[in-house]
Scaffold this motif. Structure first.
Motif, PDB file in Angstrom:
ATOM      1  N   GLY A 241       0.815  -1.216   0.000  1.00 22.28           N
ATOM      2  CA  GLY A 241       0.000   0.000   0.000  1.00 22.28           C
ATOM      3  C   GLY A 241       0.846   1.262   0.000  1.00 22.28           C
ATOM      4  O   GLY A 241       0.510   2.251  -0.667  1.00 22.28           O
ATOM      5  N   GLN A 242       1.930   1.239   0.756  1.00 17.57           N
ATOM      6  CA  GLN A 242       2.814   2.409   0.769  1.00 17.57           C
ATOM      7  C   GLN A 242       3.349   2.715  -0.620  1.00 17.57           C
ATOM      8  O   GLN A 242       3.347   3.865  -1.073  1.00 17.57           O
ATOM      9  N   LEU A 243       3.821   1.674  -1.300  1.00 25.05           N
ATOM     10  CA  LEU A 243       4.434   1.875  -2.618  1.00 25.05           C
ATOM     11  C   LEU A 243       3.406   2.254  -3.672  1.00 25.05           C
ATOM     12  O   LEU A 243       3.645   3.168  -4.480  1.00 25.05           O
ATOM     13  N   ASN A 244       2.282   1.592  -3.692  1.00 23.36           N
ATOM     14  CA  ASN A 244       1.321   1.765  -4.771  1.00 23.36           C
ATOM     15  C   ASN A 244       0.278   2.840  -4.532  1.00 23.36           C
ATOM     16  O   ASN A 244      -0.338   3.319  -5.492  1.00 23.36           O
ATOM     17  N   TYR A 245       0.085   3.227  -3.272  1.00 23.82           N
ATOM     18  CA  TYR A 245      -0.941   4.226  -2.966  1.00 23.82           C
ATOM     19  C   TYR A 245      -0.380   5.410  -2.180  1.00 23.82           C
ATOM     20  O   TYR A 245      -0.439   6.547  -2.626  1.00 23.82           O
ATOM     21  N   ASN A 246       0.147   5.138  -0.986  1.00 21.22           N
ATOM     22  CA  ASN A 246       0.539   6.212  -0.072  1.00 21.22           C
ATOM     23  C   ASN A 246       1.588   7.138  -0.660  1.00 21.22           C
ATOM     24  O   ASN A 246       1.477   8.370  -0.584  1.00 21.22           O
ATOM     25  N   TYR A 247       2.638   6.564  -1.236  1.00 19.53           N
ATOM     26  CA  TYR A 247       3.743   7.359  -1.797  1.00 19.53           C
ATOM     27  C   TYR A 247       3.706   7.405  -3.333  1.00 19.53           C
ATOM     28  O   TYR A 247       4.721   7.688  -3.956  1.00 19.53           O
ATOM     29  N   ASN A 248       2.578   7.134  -3.914  1.00 14.61           N
ATOM     30  CA  ASN A 248       2.458   7.133  -5.375  1.00 14.61           C
ATOM     31  C   ASN A 248       1.790   8.434  -5.840  1.00 14.61           C
ATOM     32  O   ASN A 248       0.572   8.579  -5.742  1.00 14.61           O
ATOM     33  N   PRO A 249       2.559   9.387  -6.373  1.00  9.80           N
ATOM     34  CA  PRO A 249       1.976  10.677  -6.778  1.00  9.80           C
ATOM     35  C   PRO A 249       1.038  10.575  -7.974  1.00  9.80           C
ATOM     36  O   PRO A 249       0.283  11.516  -8.264  1.00  9.80           O
ATOM     37  N   ASP A 250       1.070   9.446  -8.684  1.00 11.09           N
ATOM     38  CA  ASP A 250       0.196   9.272  -9.845  1.00 11.09           C
ATOM     39  C   ASP A 250      -1.145   8.642  -9.473  1.00 11.09           C
ATOM     40  O   ASP A 250      -2.019   8.498 -10.334  1.00 11.09           O
ATOM     41  N   TYR A 251      -1.290   8.262  -8.208  1.00 11.29           N
ATOM     42  CA  TYR A 251      -2.544   7.641  -7.761  1.00 11.29           C
ATOM     43  C   TYR A 251      -3.455   8.702  -7.159  1.00 11.29           C
ATOM     44  O   TYR A 251      -3.058   9.435  -6.250  1.00 11.29           O
ATOM     45  N   ASP A 252      -4.672   8.803  -7.661  1.00  8.09           N
ATOM     46  CA  ASP A 252      -5.629   9.790  -7.140  1.00  8.09           C
ATOM     47  C   ASP A 252      -7.029   9.186  -7.129  1.00  8.09           C
ATOM     48  O   ASP A 252      -7.705   9.114  -8.155  1.00  8.09           O
ATOM     49  N   PRO A 253      -7.490   8.718  -5.957  1.00 14.23           N
ATOM     50  CA  PRO A 253      -8.802   8.076  -5.875  1.00 14.23           C
ATOM     51  C   PRO A 253      -9.967   9.046  -5.661  1.00 14.23           C
ATOM     52  O   PRO A 253     -11.112   8.618  -5.567  1.00 14.23           O
ATOM     53  N   ARG A 254      -9.676  10.351  -5.586  1.00 14.31           N
ATOM     54  CA  ARG A 254     -10.727  11.281  -5.178  1.00 14.31           C
ATOM     55  C   ARG A 254     -11.894  11.335  -6.161  1.00 14.31           C
ATOM     56  O   ARG A 254     -13.010  11.668  -5.778  1.00 14.31           O
TER      57      ARG A 254
END
Length: 553
Positions: A241-254
């Protein structure tokens, strides 16, 4: 590869050791320090002294968290119910702006029932925003104002890149351990082998022999195969989760939520799924506060005569300021008089919006209980959000919320290990300490687990506050805070400073009160305080409490 495996072995052994260190009773947080030798709340002691003929006022406690399993066997009878709303008719019957909000509200979903599960850390969101503006730019060509912002961009970039690098390394290690675990389970033919099954299992693969040995060692020390496996799988999921979501600037679930995120004043969005897809943390917090007492199921919460309102706001990642502000306002507007906030982060770009909501709660006489955090560090007003100091011109101001209680965590130990090694602390900004290590409480689908953190300590205090607001309804939020601090049991002892190996400090230097929360002392003090006032509406009169039994010398 071998060196990394040895690192993981040491890590797993460390986790097992921390779990086995304190063999305290499951209900240790309810026990009495003066009689039972653990720094509990003395919950059981005070309930024995309360008059059975007098019932307190029902108190609504809002749990702003990851969600609460409102159907849990130990929580279903204590959930807040919005009686002005007709369930599942798709109409906002009470016209509060939220459709079918029966047990609370979620600011992490949409009307279609879709929900945010994972999100970035706040620093990642800040970095992603500035990355669009500054990536590839020569700082020498920037204006003075842009250079200041570019410096922030560089700061955020460093934090995110270091976070990603660390997460990637840890994920690789735990992926290897998870693979070995999977192979071990396959070879054994079961995911719940006995100690004898493990000892009889033969393999020429030295890696499998290594992990088999760790499981044998853990089981012989009192662990279970299932609990150890859960630690491996949870660690893998955490770093994934840290790698793919928490620290991933390209991930935006909003986009799932569908609000206008840029409009910080927007209030009416979300859905009524107050459980959500990952309610473990919030369900555990809710159980500590008010799991039904005396039903001989699972465990007993701190507060009787309480109703839990679930306000889902915290994803796997950092909560967003807009959602926190709206969650506080929702809880206040719908009758909560105590709000538990077991969350926090290192950056807060829209702190004024949260400050405004905290001021709103203060005006409406609602008490806010907040977890101090689990970094083992000395807090300041720039590394822990939300906090009780109102921002002024982008910096911490002198004015602070009088209805705010900041809580550190205790181990089940009245000796030098009393302060939990993970707990944050500060003599000015942390108010009190409460039980927070190896806390047995409710988890989703009618299960129970031991969890630890200041996230568990805060609801201990929220539960005590609910008792005070139940039996002494004329006490204001500010007065309840004063009683909690003044009645805390002072500790004249040296303890190992959180975040250090063996540095010893006076426990009194870790918080403003220098004490640990004690519900029995709090009720005694409230009885005396309220008893001095004339014309107040009170449940307990001075002298109503049964005499306290003598402490064991």
């Amino acid at each position: 590869m071998k060196r990394k495996f040895c690192t993981i072995v040491a890590f797993l052994i460390g986790m097992m050791a921390s779990n086995l260190m304190a063999q305290a009773p499951q209900n240790w947080f309810h026990l009495d320090p003066s009689k039972d030798g653990v720094p509990g709340l003395a919950t059981e002691s005070i309930y024995k002294r309360l008059p059975k003929t007098k019932k307190g006022k029902t108190v609504v406690v809002a749990v702003i968290d990851s969600g609460v399993d409102y159907k849990h066997e130990d929580l279903k009878d204590v959930m807040w119910v919005n009686e002005d709303e007709i369930p599942n008719n798709g109409i906002d019957d009470d016209k509060n702006g939220y459709i079918d909000d029966i047990n609370g509200w979620s600011f992490l979903g949409n009307a279609k029932g879709e929900n945010v599960v994972h999100d970035n850390l706040e620093v990642t969101r800040l970095y992603a925003t500035l990355k669009k503006k500054f990536e590839g730019k020569d700082p020498a060509t920037l204006s003075k104002a842009d250079k200041a912002e570019y410096a922030k961009y560089e700061e955020y970039k460093e934090v995110v890149e270091k976070g990603r690098q660390s997460a990637e390394g840890n994920l690789k290690q735990f992926a290897m351990v998870k693979d070995m675990y999977d192979q071990l389970v396959k070879g054994l033919g079961t995911d719940n082998p006995s100690l004898n099954d493990l000892k009889k299992f033969k393999t020429t693969d030295q890696r499998l022999n290594g992990i088999k040995g760790i499981f044998i060692q853990g089981i012989e020390a009192g662990e279970t195969f299932k609990s150890m496996a859960a630690q491996i799988l949870e660690a893998y999921d955490h770093y994934y989760g840290q790698l793919n979501y928490n620290y991933n600037p390209d991930y935006d679930p909003r986009k799932i939520v569908g609000d206008n995120y840029a409009d910080i004043n927007e209030r009416f969005y979300g859905n009524n799924d107050v459980k959500g897809p990952d309610a473990k943390h919030g369900t555990h917090v809710a159980g500590i506060i008010g799991a039904k007492r005396g039903n001989n199921i699972g465990m007993d919460g701190v507060a009787d005569n309480v109703r839990i309102m679930s306000v889902r706001t915290v994803p796997d990642g950092d909560e967003r300021d807009k959602d926190v502000a709206n969650a506080i306002r929702y809880a206040v507007d719908n009758g909560a008089t105590v709000i538990n906030m077991s969350f926090g982060k290192g950056y807060s770009p829209n702190k004024p919006a949260v400050d405004a909501a905290v001021k709103y709660a203060m005006e409406k006489d609602v008490l806010l209980i907040h977890a101090a955090g689990n970094d083992g560090k000395n807090l300041d007003l720039t590394n822990n959000y939300p906090n009780d100091h109102f921002e002024k011109k982008g910096k911490p101001g002198k004015k602070s919320a009088t209805n705010w209680v900041e809580v550190g965590a205790l181990n089940a130990d009245l000796g030098e290990n009393m302060a939990a090694e993970f707990s944050n602390y500060n003599q000015e900004y942390v108010d009190v300490f409460a039980p927070g290590a190896e806390i047995y409480a409710t988890t989703p689908e009618n299960t129970y687990e031991n969890l630890q953190g200041t996230s568990m300590a805060a609801p201990m205090v929220a539960g005590v506050a609910a008792i005070l607001r139940s039996y002494f309804p004329d006490l204001t939020a500010d007065q309840v805070k004063e009683v909690l601090i003044a009645s805390s049991v002072k500790q004249n002892r040296k303890v190992i400073k959180p975040g250090t190996e063996d540095e010893k400090v006076d426990f009194s230097t870790l918080s403003k009160s220098g004490g640990i929360v004690n519900v029995e002392k709090a009720v005694e003090l409230a009885t005396k305080t309220v008893g001095k006032k004339k014309g107040v509406k009170r449940v307990l009169e001075a002298g109503d409490l049964a005499p306290a039994p003598k402490a064991i010398p």
